[in-house]
Design an enzyme around this catalytic site. Structure first.
Site, PDB file in Angstrom:
ATOM      1  N   PRO A 100     -26.950  13.840   1.581  1.00 54.38           N
ATOM      2  CA  PRO A 100     -26.348  12.687   0.893  1.00 54.38           C
ATOM      3  C   PRO A 100     -26.980  11.362   1.290  1.00 54.38           C
ATOM      4  O   PRO A 100     -26.771  10.358   0.636  1.00 54.38           O
ATOM      5  CB  PRO A 100     -24.871  12.749   1.325  1.00 54.38           C
ATOM      6  CG  PRO A 100     -24.660  14.169   1.738  1.00 54.38           C
ATOM      7  CD  PRO A 100     -25.950  14.603   2.352  1.00 54.38           C
ATOM      8  N   GLU A 127     -23.828  21.039  10.218  1.00 55.32           N
ATOM      9  CA  GLU A 127     -23.673  19.593  10.019  1.00 55.32           C
ATOM     10  C   GLU A 127     -25.022  18.929   9.745  1.00 55.32           C
ATOM     11  O   GLU A 127     -25.093  17.714   9.616  1.00 55.32           O
ATOM     12  CB  GLU A 127     -23.029  18.971  11.259  1.00 55.32           C
ATOM     13  CG  GLU A 127     -21.649  19.524  11.593  1.00 55.32           C
ATOM     14  CD  GLU A 127     -20.723  19.516  10.389  1.00 55.32           C
ATOM     15  OE1 GLU A 127     -20.193  20.589  10.037  1.00 55.32           O
ATOM     16  OE2 GLU A 127     -20.566  18.442   9.776  1.00 55.32           O
ATOM     17  N   ARG A 165     -39.064  22.238 -14.723  1.00 55.87           N
ATOM     18  CA  ARG A 165     -39.011  22.277 -16.177  1.00 55.87           C
ATOM     19  C   ARG A 165     -39.894  21.198 -16.788  1.00 55.87           C
ATOM     20  O   ARG A 165     -40.179  21.209 -17.987  1.00 55.87           O
ATOM     21  CB  ARG A 165     -37.594  22.170 -16.689  1.00 55.87           C
ATOM     22  CG  ARG A 165     -36.877  20.888 -16.319  1.00 55.87           C
ATOM     23  CD  ARG A 165     -35.425  20.965 -16.713  1.00 55.87           C
ATOM     24  NE  ARG A 165     -35.260  21.151 -18.142  1.00 55.87           N
ATOM     25  CZ  ARG A 165     -35.420  20.188 -19.035  1.00 55.87           C
ATOM     26  NH1 ARG A 165     -35.782  18.975 -18.660  1.00 55.87           N
ATOM     27  NH2 ARG A 165     -35.235  20.423 -20.322  1.00 55.87           N
ATOM     28  N   ASP A 180     -34.849  15.908 -24.405  1.00 57.65           N
ATOM     29  CA  ASP A 180     -33.703  15.965 -23.497  1.00 57.65           C
ATOM     30  C   ASP A 180     -33.149  14.571 -23.248  1.00 57.65           C
ATOM     31  O   ASP A 180     -33.856  13.587 -23.366  1.00 57.65           O
ATOM     32  CB  ASP A 180     -34.163  16.497 -22.135  1.00 57.65           C
ATOM     33  CG  ASP A 180     -33.939  17.993 -22.050  1.00 57.65           C
ATOM     34  OD1 ASP A 180     -33.385  18.547 -23.017  1.00 57.65           O
ATOM     35  OD2 ASP A 180     -34.303  18.572 -21.045  1.00 57.65           O
TER      36      ASP A 180
HETATM   37  N1  LIG Z   1     -25.628  15.369  -2.175  1.00 57.52           N
HETATM   38  C1  LIG Z   1     -26.583  16.177  -1.732  1.00 57.52           C
HETATM   39  O1  LIG Z   1     -27.702  16.226  -2.251  1.00 57.52           O
HETATM   40  C2  LIG Z   1     -26.275  17.032  -0.551  1.00 57.52           C
HETATM   41  C3  LIG Z   1     -27.303  17.635   0.156  1.00 57.52           C
HETATM   42  C4  LIG Z   1     -26.996  18.437   1.254  1.00 57.52           C
HETATM   43  C5  LIG Z   1     -25.654  18.601   1.588  1.00 57.52           C
HETATM   44  N2  LIG Z   1     -25.241  19.343   2.654  1.00 57.52           N
HETATM   45  C6  LIG Z   1     -26.176  19.803   3.667  1.00 57.52           C
HETATM   46  C7  LIG Z   1     -25.478  20.709   4.628  1.00 57.52           C
HETATM   47  C8  LIG Z   1     -25.847  20.245   5.988  1.00 57.52           C
HETATM   48  C9  LIG Z   1     -26.887  19.189   5.843  1.00 57.52           C
HETATM   49  O2  LIG Z   1     -28.180  19.756   5.878  1.00 57.52           O
HETATM   50  C10 LIG Z   1     -26.673  18.622   4.469  1.00 57.52           C
HETATM   51  N3  LIG Z   1     -24.680  18.012   0.868  1.00 57.52           N
HETATM   52  C11 LIG Z   1     -24.976  17.238  -0.180  1.00 57.52           C
END
Ligand SMILES: NC(=O)c1ccc(N[C@@H]2CC[C@@H](O)C2)nc1
Length: 257
Positions: A100, A127, A165, A180
């Site tokens: 994230p 985590e 794609r 698209d």
């Molecule tokens: N929003 C996203 O792209 C996203 C990417 C990974 C994720 N979770 C992994 C698990 C542990 C850590 O590697 C991150 N969550 C959300």
């Protein structure tokens, strides 16, 4: 092993490589893999574990809930994937980590990835991974949206699919990538197929007319109108050409909320 002729080469580092069968065995991406247009290879950190329990996680300094990916097994997998990428393609790969905290993936980003160097995509679990591994081994962090998932595999598959794609020749009908949504920065127009009537709802006459010019204009008008209604932010800062301005004006004048 041999050089790869694939148009797109992707190495995946994941504890759950079998999850990626959704890409390698199905649909457009599955066919592209079968045809050798896309190469997907996998490295599982667990294969580098040397202890009896094949440990791949480790405790976080500073305490707190959860575990992190064990550094040595993860780094070995990334190292081997990177080395293979160079052997297979003659190019240094871009190593991507999904989290994230990364750059949000959008169609432009997918296009950049599709046109870029071979990829090594690292999918984390627990985590996450040690920050020093991010600094030392990861080139770019990417996110598929502002939400937390239990693993990086699904985001990795989203990123790979979105890029794959766009690789020339992967989509049967190259135009369909162009029409698209988001390819020209607009939302997609409505689509219709048989039967001509569903619950009394008819197909728009223009689509049955065979007038390709009128059909093109109708579809463009619908894309512009939908974008205006649902994602006006996509229209900000975008210059519409004369035809697009006229079609959007028509849509707005005809629009009854
Ligand atoms: N929003 C996203 O792209 C996203 C990417 C990974 C994720 N979770 C992994 C698990 C542990 C850590 O590697 C991150 N969550 C959300």
């Amino acid at each position: 092993m041999s050089r790869s002729d694939a148009s797109m080469w992707v190495g995946v580092v994941s504890l759950f490589p079998e999850m990626f069968e959704a890409l390698t065995r199905q649909g457009v991406t599955g066919r592209a893999v079968d045809k050798g247009q896309i190469a997907l290879e996998f490295w599982n950190p667990r294969d580098y574990a040397t202890d009896r329990h094949r440990t791949v996680d480790d405790r976080p300094y500073g305490g707190g809930p959860g575990m992190l990916m064990k550094v040595d097994t993860l780094r070995s997998a990334i190292h081997d994937a990177r080395e293979r990428a160079e052997d297979a393609t003659g190019q240094r790969p871009k190593v991507i980590y999904l989290s994230p905290q990364g750059r949000q993936l959008d169609q432009r980003g997918a296009q950049e990835l599709a046109e870029g160097p071979p990829l090594v995509v690292v999918a984390g679990r627990y985590e996450g991974i040690d920050e020093r591994v991010v600094e030392a081994d990861i080139d770019e962090e990417w996110s598929i949206g502002d939400y937390v998932l239990s693993g990086g595999e699904l985001p990795a598959m989203v990123l790979i699919d979105a890029a794959a794609r766009l690789v020339p020749g992967v989509l049967g009908h190259q135009d369909s990538a162009v029409e698209d949504s988001f390819n020209d920065g607009l939302l997609d127009c409505p689509h219709y197929t048989r039967p001509e009537v569903i619950d009394g709802r008819r197909v728009p006459d223009v689509l049955l007319s065979g007038h390709h010019g009128a059909i093109r204009r109708w579809r463009l008008k619908q894309s512009l109108g939908r974008t205006w209604l649902r994602r006006p932010d996509l229209l900000e800062g975008r210059t519409l050409d004369a035809e697009q301005q006229a079609l959007l004006k028509e849509f707005i004048e005809e629009y009854v909320p």
